[in-house]
Design a protein around this motif. Structure first.
Motif, PDB file in Angstrom:
ATOM      1  N   THR A 253       0.829  -1.209   0.000  1.00 23.63           N
ATOM      2  CA  THR A 253       0.000   0.000   0.000  1.00 23.63           C
ATOM      3  C   THR A 253       0.861   1.255   0.000  1.00 23.63           C
ATOM      4  N   TYR A 254       1.947   1.214   0.772  1.00 25.51           N
ATOM      5  CA  TYR A 254       2.845   2.371   0.863  1.00 25.51           C
ATOM      6  C   TYR A 254       3.472   2.671  -0.494  1.00 25.51           C
ATOM      7  N   ARG A 255       3.939   1.662  -1.183  1.00 23.61           N
ATOM      8  CA  ARG A 255       4.583   1.872  -2.477  1.00 23.61           C
ATOM      9  C   ARG A 255       3.576   2.337  -3.529  1.00 23.61           C
ATOM     10  N   LYS A 256       2.362   1.904  -3.363  1.00 23.23           N
ATOM     11  CA  LYS A 256       1.328   2.323  -4.316  1.00 23.23           C
ATOM     12  C   LYS A 256       0.959   3.792  -4.110  1.00 23.23           C
ATOM     13  N   SER A 258       2.849   6.079  -2.301  1.00 30.86           N
ATOM     14  CA  SER A 258       3.989   6.989  -2.156  1.00 30.86           C
ATOM     15  C   SER A 258       5.119   6.573  -3.083  1.00 30.86           C
ATOM     16  N   PRO A 259       4.909   6.613  -4.399  1.00 30.22           N
ATOM     17  CA  PRO A 259       5.946   6.151  -5.329  1.00 30.22           C
ATOM     18  C   PRO A 259       7.231   6.977  -5.242  1.00 30.22           C
ATOM     19  N   ALA A 260       7.139   8.216  -4.804  1.00 28.41           N
ATOM     20  CA  ALA A 260       8.331   9.072  -4.756  1.00 28.41           C
ATOM     21  C   ALA A 260       9.272   8.677  -3.625  1.00 28.41           C
ATOM     22  N   SER A 261       8.808   7.847  -2.694  1.00 21.45           N
ATOM     23  CA  SER A 261       9.627   7.502  -1.522  1.00 21.45           C
ATOM     24  C   SER A 261      10.419   6.221  -1.700  1.00 21.45           C
ATOM     25  N   HIS A 262      10.354   5.632  -2.896  1.00 14.55           N
ATOM     26  CA  HIS A 262      10.996   4.334  -3.091  1.00 14.55           C
ATOM     27  C   HIS A 262      12.511   4.381  -3.033  1.00 14.55           C
ATOM     28  N   GLN A 276       2.157   4.312   8.464  1.00 15.44           N
ATOM     29  CA  GLN A 276       0.969   4.749   7.728  1.00 15.44           C
ATOM     30  C   GLN A 276      -0.194   3.793   7.948  1.00 15.44           C
ATOM     31  N   PHE A 277       0.108   2.499   7.996  1.00 12.42           N
ATOM     32  CA  PHE A 277      -0.944   1.503   8.226  1.00 12.42           C
ATOM     33  C   PHE A 277      -1.567   1.692   9.603  1.00 12.42           C
ATOM     34  N   VAL A 278      -0.741   1.895  10.630  1.00 11.73           N
ATOM     35  CA  VAL A 278      -1.255   2.098  11.984  1.00 11.73           C
ATOM     36  C   VAL A 278      -2.090   3.369  12.046  1.00 11.73           C
ATOM     37  N   SER A 279      -1.601   4.419  11.433  1.00 13.65           N
ATOM     38  CA  SER A 279      -2.337   5.676  11.431  1.00 13.65           C
ATOM     39  C   SER A 279      -3.705   5.525  10.767  1.00 13.65           C
ATOM     40  N   SER A 280      -3.776   4.755   9.678  1.00  8.49           N
ATOM     41  CA  SER A 280      -5.052   4.554   8.985  1.00  8.49           C
ATOM     42  C   SER A 280      -6.043   3.780   9.845  1.00  8.49           C
TER      43      SER A 280
END
Length: 748
Positions: A253-256, A258-262, A276-280
């Motif tokens: 989910t993060y890569r999908k 936030s592509p700029a953070s790879h 991010q998952f915990v925050s969601s």
């Protein structure tokens, strides 16, 4: 230790979290903030002692068993750096290994075993200590450091549960200025600021503070969400593997999104993805932790494990899960019924105050553990230390848990001891063995709380009997207490380890005698032509034995002052190694004893006492000199020249302890070495049997021991007096506890 990948993340991927601070300035600011607060105790740092050991022990030599006097100097300087800045230190050390973390403990022990194997391969290949990349703490460092700090006047606690938890709880409760350690769990706890010991510069008292609020800003979380983040990343309670699928989904989910953070490192991406998952989750469930866990795609056991992991971060007074803390309430140990409430109370108090050793874990937990020791798994000649001292421990168990000398109904102690050949899949179940007193078996309450000369004598009898050295009671008061303890220990090792030779004993005893006048600087200047892997093992074996002396002393009501059993009074790795090489090269005894006539006489006196004790038990030492060349010294068994005339096996080895079936290491009753009929050694060189040894204000005191035939004490002119320890003070660099001059008692 700590949260998987979190320390790397804050050090390398989140520089804003790392703040360089000056501890003197922090202390000044802390005082200013606390001026109007009630019960202010000034700036206090709570120190994670276990995390500091690697940083405290910076002595050049570590593989030989420890440079203990040099280490004491280093500790003293370290403590003084803080006290001179007005900073109070409170130290915590691990007192137990919680069962929920046992598998992680086992995993680490196995990993260290692999590192130790590399150390011995290097020593045998090169005859020298490997580089710092192979560094392994000297055996017993965690055991004796709390005593060292207490000796230096510091406040020390030994934990009764997870150390990180108790450290964080203490720091929060007392408003401490910070926690000094190296464990990313301290970022998660809502407690005092976390300060890095790894980045500490002691001269300037600067280090790095890991700012919890800045970490929350960088990850988009709140402080109350951090425990769930820690558990999903993996920690000592929730293993990394059990939450793998959640992290994989979070990463996808993060890569999908936030592509700029790879471009970041994988470790950094993982922490941000799970954050991010915990925050969601919180956005959907309005901060109801219990319902959040129910919504996760987890099996019921894994969900309960996650709850337990989160609860492990909740300190006293902090909000628990709505589902409730599922940690089981503490229950009475099955072992507690074998001792009185007074003994239980004393055990706990000694344990928490870091004044005792072993007794709390035996009586209140029924479980003890011992970490890795420098032992060569490829050397089948020397018995592992865990097995060498097993009979001693069984007698300690019998002393504490036996009723009127009987251990028939006493349960087995679970031992988690690391040694070659032990897979650590389950604990060894070790049964208590009664101590054979020469008179009626005394109760533990009498030994610990009784008064009078007869009880003092019983305490000493109890201690010596554990090591099968009752004959040495006549030496009490005539030689230094540390020398008496060393003699007991070496004698015990000789009785248990059939491959020990006369040269080995000479190395042990000459080292103990000569150590008394050596300064740390002199010890550092000793030159070793090469290292012997066997001497390395014998050094570690001895230091592990000192901890068993300490345990037996505690169980017996402390007939000897604990300070006299500390390694800085009785062992130095470099000195022992030099004596070992000299003894095995055929060096004259005068040279072995530094050309000191008094030391030579004392050495020969102790040597004869040891030989006499062993002969009574059917154990006669043989001379088995090892080669003085480094190449040949690396062999684990001697050549055919030293074959035993009775067995045909090479003396000191051949089949080894594995081949002899001695893995159990149980006590020997009439078998083993008692029936071997080994060769007699040459007559002792001791020529002055009647000499009394008077050093540093020490004198002989007549003893009063219970008459085991008449049922009463012998009539003597004087009761036994506690050794006054004057020579320690006159020689010493450290102020010893005033109770040295008091009669021995349970609180000593």
């Amino acid at each position: 230790m700590g949260v998987k990948g979190l320390q790397y993340f804050v050090d390398h991927c989140c520089p804003g979290v790392c703040v360089t601070v000056n501890l003197r300035e922090m202390a000044t600011q802390h005082v200013a903030r606390s001026t109007n607060k009630a019960n202010s105790t000034g700036p206090t740092l709570v120190v994670d002692g276990m995390a500091c050991l690697r940083h405290w022990y910076s002595c050049k030599d570590w593989v030989c068993g420890g440079q203990w006097r040099e280490y004491m100097d280093m500790l003293k300087s370290w403590v003084e750096a803080f006290t001179s800045a007005g900073i109070r230190l409170v130290f915590f050390f691990d007192g137990v290994v919680e069962e929920k973390k046992r598998q992680e403990w086992v995993k680490r022990r196995r990993r260290v075993n692999g590192e130790i194997s590399k150390i011995f391969r290097h020593i045998k290949a090169h005859g020298e200590q490997p580089g710092r990349e192979f560094f392994c703490l000297p055996s017993g460092l965690a055991t004796f450091t709390p005593f060292a700090l207490r000796l230096l006047g510091q406040e020390v606690f030994c934990t009764m549960q997870e150390a990180d938890y108790e450290i964080a709880s203490y720091a929060r409760q007392h408003g401490s200025m910070g926690i000094l350690g190296q464990d990313s769990d301290f970022i998660i706890y809502d407690s005092a600021p976390y300060l890095s010991v790894a980045k500490l510069r002691i001269n300037s008292l600067t280090t790095v503070l890991y700012d919890r609020q800045r970490f929350c800003q960088a990850t988009g979380l709140t402080v109350i969400q951090l425990p769930l983040l820690a558990c999903l990343l993996g920690n000592d309670v929730v293993s990394e593997e059990k939450m793998q699928h959640i992290r994989n989904n979070a990463m996808a989910t993060y890569r999908k999104n936030s592509p700029a953070s790879h471009s970041g490192t994988p470790q950094g991406q993982m922490v941000l993805a799970v954050s991010q998952f915990v925050s969601s989750l919180w956005c959907r469930q309005e901060e109801d932790t219990g319902h959040i866990l129910e919504s996760l795609n987890l099996s019921a056991p894994h969900r309960e494990l996650l709850k337990r992991g989160i609860c492990s971060y909740l300190l006293p007074g902090q909000k628990a899960l709505q589902q409730g803390d599922i940690s089981p309430p503490p229950s009475a140990s099955a072992f507690e019924k074998y001792v009185s409430p007074e003994i239980l109370k004393a055990c706990r108090e000694k344990h928490v105050a870091a004044e005792g050793f072993m007794v709390y874990n035996i009586v209140c937990e029924g479980i003890i553990e011992c970490s890795n020791t420098l032992e060569d798994e490829e050397d089948a000649e020397l018995l592992p230390q865990a097995l060498v001292y097993k009979p001693c421990r069984q007698h300690i168990y019998g002393l504490l848990l036996g009723h009127d000398g009987s251990t028939v109904d006493s349960p087995a102690i679970r031992e988690w001891f690391v040694y070659p050949g032990n897979p650590l899949k389950e604990p060894d179940m070790v049964h208590p063995v009664p101590v054979s007193f020469p008179c009626d078996h005394p109760s533990v309450d009498l030994l610990w709380f009784g008064t009078g000369p007869d009880v003092s004598a019983l305490r000493l009898t109890s201690f010596l009997t554990v090591f099968d050295c009752l004959e040495f009671s006549e030496l009490y008061g005539t030689i230094e207490v540390s020398l008496l303890a060393a003699l007991c220990l070496v004698t015990y090792i000789v009785l248990q380890v059939q491959t020990l030779s006369q040269e080995d004993v000479d190395a042990y005893l000459s080292h103990s005698v000569c150590l008394s006048i050596k300064s740390p600087q002199e010890l550092q200047q000793i030159k070793l032509p090469f290292l012997s892997s066997r001497a390395v093992q014998l050094g570690s074996l001895y230091v592990r034995g000192l901890s068993h002396l300490l345990g037996a002393n505690c169980a017996s009501g402390c007939p000897l002052p604990s300070a006299a059993l500390m390694p800085w009074h009785s062992f130095d790795g470099r000195l022992f190694h030099s004596k070992y090489l000299l003894a095995h090269s055929g060096t004259e005894k005068t040279v072995l004893l530094d050309s000191n006539p008094f030391h030579l006489s004392l050495f020969l006196h102790l040597r004869e006492k040891l030989a006499e004790n062993c002969r009574k038990r059917g154990r006669v030492l043989q001379s088995r000199p090892r080669s003085s060349t480094p190449e040949q010294s690396h062999k684990t068994t001697p050549g055919p020249r030293y074959r035993d005339r009775h067995t045909g096996w090479p003396s000191g080895g051949g089949r080894g302890w594995r081949g002899r079936g001695e893995v159990t290491g149980g006590p020997r009753h009439g078998g083993g070495w008692r029936e071997r009929g080994e060769e007699r050694s040459d007559q002792s060189e001791y020529e002055n049997r009647e000499r009394l040894w008077e050093r540093g204000g020490q004198h002989f005191y007549p003893h009063s021991y219970p008459d085991c035939h008449s049922g009463g004490p012998r009539s003597t002119s004087n009761p036994p007096k506690q050794f006054r320890g004057g020579s320690y003070r006159s020689r010493g660099r450290y102020q010893l506890a005033p109770r040295w001059s008091q009669p021995p008692g349970p609180g000593t």
